[in-house]
Design an enzyme around this catalytic site. Structure first.
Site, PDB file in Angstrom:
ATOM      1  N   SER A   1     -55.789  74.351  17.866  1.00  0.00           N
ATOM      2  CA  SER A   1     -56.082  73.460  16.142  1.00  0.00           C
ATOM      3  C   SER A   1     -57.063  72.787  15.757  1.00  0.00           C
ATOM      4  O   SER A   1     -56.821  72.737  14.805  1.00  0.00           O
ATOM      5  CB  SER A   1     -54.755  72.088  16.842  1.00  0.00           C
ATOM      6  OG  SER A   1     -55.468  71.659  17.905  1.00  0.00           O
ATOM      7  N   ARG A   2     -58.390  73.150  16.324  1.00  0.00           N
ATOM      8  CA  ARG A   2     -59.098  72.341  16.418  1.00  0.00           C
ATOM      9  C   ARG A   2     -60.515  73.255  16.677  1.00  0.00           C
ATOM     10  O   ARG A   2     -60.064  74.287  16.869  1.00  0.00           O
ATOM     11  CB  ARG A   2     -59.727  71.047  16.247  1.00  0.00           C
ATOM     12  CG  ARG A   2     -58.854  70.037  15.648  1.00  0.00           C
ATOM     13  CD  ARG A   2     -58.791  68.670  16.234  1.00  0.00           C
ATOM     14  NE  ARG A   2     -59.051  68.473  17.253  1.00  0.00           N
ATOM     15  CZ  ARG A   2     -59.039  67.629  18.033  1.00  0.00           C
ATOM     16  NH1 ARG A   2     -60.486  67.922  18.244  1.00  0.00           N
ATOM     17  NH2 ARG A   2     -58.526  67.596  19.472  1.00  0.00           N
TER      18      ARG A   2
ATOM     19  N   TYR B   1     -68.316  70.099  33.783  1.00  0.00           N
ATOM     20  CA  TYR B   1     -68.183  70.750  32.386  1.00  0.00           C
ATOM     21  C   TYR B   1     -69.170  72.377  32.832  1.00  0.00           C
ATOM     22  O   TYR B   1     -68.333  72.808  32.993  1.00  0.00           O
ATOM     23  CB  TYR B   1     -68.269  70.102  31.536  1.00  0.00           C
ATOM     24  CG  TYR B   1     -68.478  71.289  29.992  1.00  0.00           C
ATOM     25  CD1 TYR B   1     -67.326  71.443  29.369  1.00  0.00           C
ATOM     26  CD2 TYR B   1     -69.453  71.624  29.474  1.00  0.00           C
ATOM     27  CE1 TYR B   1     -67.375  72.235  28.345  1.00  0.00           C
ATOM     28  CE2 TYR B   1     -69.298  72.552  28.597  1.00  0.00           C
ATOM     29  CZ  TYR B   1     -68.218  72.378  27.299  1.00  0.00           C
ATOM     30  OH  TYR B   1     -67.787  73.726  26.815  1.00  0.00           O
TER      31      TYR B   1
ATOM     32  N   SER C   1     -69.150  78.942  27.885  1.00  0.00           N
ATOM     33  CA  SER C   1     -70.496  78.107  27.156  1.00  0.00           C
ATOM     34  C   SER C   1     -71.806  78.402  28.328  1.00  0.00           C
ATOM     35  O   SER C   1     -71.846  78.598  29.772  1.00  0.00           O
ATOM     36  CB  SER C   1     -69.865  76.215  28.436  1.00  0.00           C
ATOM     37  OG  SER C   1     -71.279  75.712  27.470  1.00  0.00           O
TER      38      SER C   1
ATOM     39  N   ILE D   1     -71.758  74.319  19.026  1.00  0.00           N
ATOM     40  CA  ILE D   1     -71.260  74.806  18.156  1.00  0.00           C
ATOM     41  C   ILE D   1     -70.952  73.864  17.065  1.00  0.00           C
ATOM     42  O   ILE D   1     -70.843  72.355  17.998  1.00  0.00           O
ATOM     43  CB  ILE D   1     -70.335  75.385  18.427  1.00  0.00           C
ATOM     44  CG1 ILE D   1     -70.464  77.160  19.224  1.00  0.00           C
ATOM     45  CG2 ILE D   1     -69.723  76.203  16.994  1.00  0.00           C
ATOM     46  CD1 ILE D   1     -71.685  77.954  18.583  1.00  0.00           C
TER      47      ILE D   1
ATOM     48  N   VAL E   1     -52.540  72.564  28.869  1.00  0.00           N
ATOM     49  CA  VAL E   1     -52.960  73.572  29.726  1.00  0.00           C
ATOM     50  C   VAL E   1     -53.378  73.367  30.910  1.00  0.00           C
ATOM     51  O   VAL E   1     -53.164  73.982  32.252  1.00  0.00           O
ATOM     52  CB  VAL E   1     -53.983  74.579  29.122  1.00  0.00           C
ATOM     53  CG1 VAL E   1     -53.667  75.286  27.934  1.00  0.00           C
ATOM     54  CG2 VAL E   1     -55.123  73.643  29.215  1.00  0.00           C
TER      55      VAL E   1
HETATM   56  P1  NDP Z   1     -62.898  71.084  19.789  1.00  0.00           P
HETATM   57  O1  NDP Z   1     -62.561  69.137  20.689  1.00  0.00           O
HETATM   58  O2  NDP Z   1     -62.948  70.609  18.626  1.00  0.00           O
HETATM   59  O3  NDP Z   1     -61.395  70.766  20.085  1.00  0.00           O
HETATM   60  C1  NDP Z   1     -60.812  71.399  21.824  1.00  0.00           C
HETATM   61  C2  NDP Z   1     -59.423  71.373  21.788  1.00  0.00           C
HETATM   62  O4  NDP Z   1     -58.457  71.799  22.935  1.00  0.00           O
HETATM   63  C3  NDP Z   1     -58.432  70.980  20.887  1.00  0.00           C
HETATM   64  O5  NDP Z   1     -57.678  72.297  19.931  1.00  0.00           O
HETATM   65  C4  NDP Z   1     -57.255  70.700  21.401  1.00  0.00           C
HETATM   66  O6  NDP Z   1     -56.209  70.457  21.043  1.00  0.00           O
HETATM   67  C5  NDP Z   1     -57.059  71.577  22.789  1.00  0.00           C
HETATM   68  N1  NDP Z   1     -56.808  70.846  24.143  1.00  0.00           N
HETATM   69  C6  NDP Z   1     -57.925  69.895  24.639  1.00  0.00           C
HETATM   70  N2  NDP Z   1     -57.219  69.884  25.952  1.00  0.00           N
HETATM   71  C7  NDP Z   1     -55.591  70.343  26.278  1.00  0.00           C
HETATM   72  C8  NDP Z   1     -54.846  70.412  26.936  1.00  0.00           C
HETATM   73  N3  NDP Z   1     -55.054  70.022  28.129  1.00  0.00           N
HETATM   74  N4  NDP Z   1     -54.229  71.289  27.131  1.00  0.00           N
HETATM   75  C9  NDP Z   1     -53.935  72.258  25.353  1.00  0.00           C
HETATM   76  N5  NDP Z   1     -54.730  72.191  24.729  1.00  0.00           N
HETATM   77  C10 NDP Z   1     -55.980  71.241  24.972  1.00  0.00           C
HETATM   78  O7  NDP Z   1     -63.356  71.809  20.717  1.00  0.00           O
HETATM   79  P2  NDP Z   1     -64.445  73.127  20.239  1.00  0.00           P
HETATM   80  O8  NDP Z   1     -63.555  73.803  19.663  1.00  0.00           O
HETATM   81  O9  NDP Z   1     -65.446  72.522  19.723  1.00  0.00           O
HETATM   82  O10 NDP Z   1     -64.648  74.189  21.923  1.00  0.00           O
HETATM   83  C11 NDP Z   1     -63.473  74.538  22.523  1.00  0.00           C
HETATM   84  C12 NDP Z   1     -63.286  75.765  23.462  1.00  0.00           C
HETATM   85  O11 NDP Z   1     -65.498  75.974  23.222  1.00  0.00           O
HETATM   86  C13 NDP Z   1     -64.123  74.683  24.445  1.00  0.00           C
HETATM   87  O12 NDP Z   1     -63.096  75.206  25.721  1.00  0.00           O
HETATM   88  C14 NDP Z   1     -65.179  74.280  24.197  1.00  0.00           C
HETATM   89  O13 NDP Z   1     -65.416  73.666  26.357  1.00  0.00           O
HETATM   90  C15 NDP Z   1     -66.178  75.666  24.428  1.00  0.00           C
HETATM   91  N6  NDP Z   1     -67.381  75.360  24.141  1.00  0.00           N
HETATM   92  C16 NDP Z   1     -67.670  74.629  22.703  1.00  0.00           C
HETATM   93  C17 NDP Z   1     -69.166  74.119  22.562  1.00  0.00           C
HETATM   94  C18 NDP Z   1     -69.881  73.963  21.173  1.00  0.00           C
HETATM   95  O14 NDP Z   1     -71.019  73.195  21.442  1.00  0.00           O
HETATM   96  N7  NDP Z   1     -68.648  73.054  20.285  1.00  0.00           N
HETATM   97  C19 NDP Z   1     -70.021  75.209  23.117  1.00  0.00           C
HETATM   98  C20 NDP Z   1     -70.079  75.814  24.114  1.00  0.00           C
HETATM   99  C21 NDP Z   1     -68.048  76.126  24.770  1.00  0.00           C
HETATM  100  P3  NDP Z   1     -55.677  68.932  19.696  1.00  0.00           P
HETATM  101  O15 NDP Z   1     -56.005  69.004  18.198  1.00  0.00           O
HETATM  102  O16 NDP Z   1     -54.076  68.876  19.747  1.00  0.00           O
HETATM  103  O17 NDP Z   1     -56.780  67.827  20.803  1.00  0.00           O
END
Ligand code: NDP
Length: 247
Positions: free
Chosen positions: A14-15, A155, A142, A188, A64
């Protein structure tokens, strides 16, 4: 249209990074199932955009970290889409604190969402992949899981666990022609990093050789490639996309 006739499931689609992966896969011809935790509005927006690419796209609410919810979810998706070809375990959260102040629930919630969430999805899609005798699983880890990071014991542990999970799944499923790889993003620009204080962000960007944050598109381009037939001989890899942070 390198993913035409494939169905992709993207957790946290979603995001942020997951949204970019979902939309890039849809624009490459894949039907997509987007999993969200609470932000139905954001998930629905992804679905509406994806449908413009002429693919089937649906969103599903699921935590999840919940074993039974993910079981019901995967059964529903397999029925709705007649099978899954690509699984992207991207859903993740942070709860950063030094260990001194980290509560038990901070550790459990982060490990349960990031690591157990990926296990749950793989576990419930396992038979689907065995029967298909093809497919790709992509786990988002990560650089914290590779290098460690002060304030991220929960984490970094979860993300290091994802690397072990990735290599194990790669070995278990290789005989059935299924690949499993991990992408390790650096820093990111998403909602996750936007909540960090400006001074910490500046410090982080300074430590990156390319001197800038990455964008979700930098990750999604690799995810599309790993899901495509061009990457069929790559498995068990952890690929960093971090502007040189880990060099
Ligand atoms: P965001 O916070 O932008 O988005 C998180 C997403 O995960 C949302 O779609 C959210 O859903 C969903 N989510 C969170 N908890 C749950 C759950 N319990 N069940 C189902 N869905 C869930 O995160 P990022 O896009 O930044 O990160 C995405 C991935 O990349 C993560 O695994 C993060 O650890 C990893 N990552 C990110 C980095 C960064 O710099 N941004 C760096 C390294 C790794 P909803 O929209 O409904 O809340």
């Amino acid at each position: 249209m390198i993913l035409k006739n494939k169905t992709a499931v993207i957790t946290g689609g979603s995001r942020g990074i997951g949204r970019a992966i979902a939309l890039d896969m849809a624009s490459s011809g894949a039907d997509i199932a987007v999993i969200f935790a609470g932000r139905q509005d954001a998930a629905q927006e992804v679905i509406d955009i994806a449908k413009n690419y002429g693919v089937k796209a649906c969103c599903y609410k699921c935590d999840v970290s919940d074993f039974n919810q993910t079981k019901a979810l995967t059964e529903t998706i397999i029925k709705d889409f007649s099978g899954i070809d690509i699984l992207v375990n991207n859903a993740g959260i942070t709860a950063d604190k030094l260990i001194m102040t980290m509560k038990e629930e901070d550790f459990d919630s982060v490990v349960n969402t990031n690591l157990k969430g990926a296990f749950n999805m793989i576990k419930h899609c396992y038979m689907n992949f065995l029967k298909k005798r093809s497919g790709s699983i992509i786990n988002i880890t990560s650089v914290s899981g590779i290098m460690g990071n002060a304030g991220q014991a929960n984490y970094a542990s979860a993300k290091a666990g994802i690397i072990g999970l990735t290599k194990t799944v790669a070995k278990e499923l290789a005989p059935r022609n299924i690949t499993c790889n991990a992408i390790a993003p650096g820093f990111i620009d998403t909602d996750m990093t936007r909540q960090m204080p400006q001074s910490i962000k500046e410090q982080a960007v300074n430590a990156i050789p390319l001197k800038k944050m990455g964008s979700p598109k930098d990750i999604s381009a690799l995810a599309v490639y790993l899901a495509s037939d061009s990457a069929r001989y790559i498995t068990g890899e952890v690929i960093k996309v971090d502007g040189g942070l880990c060099i």
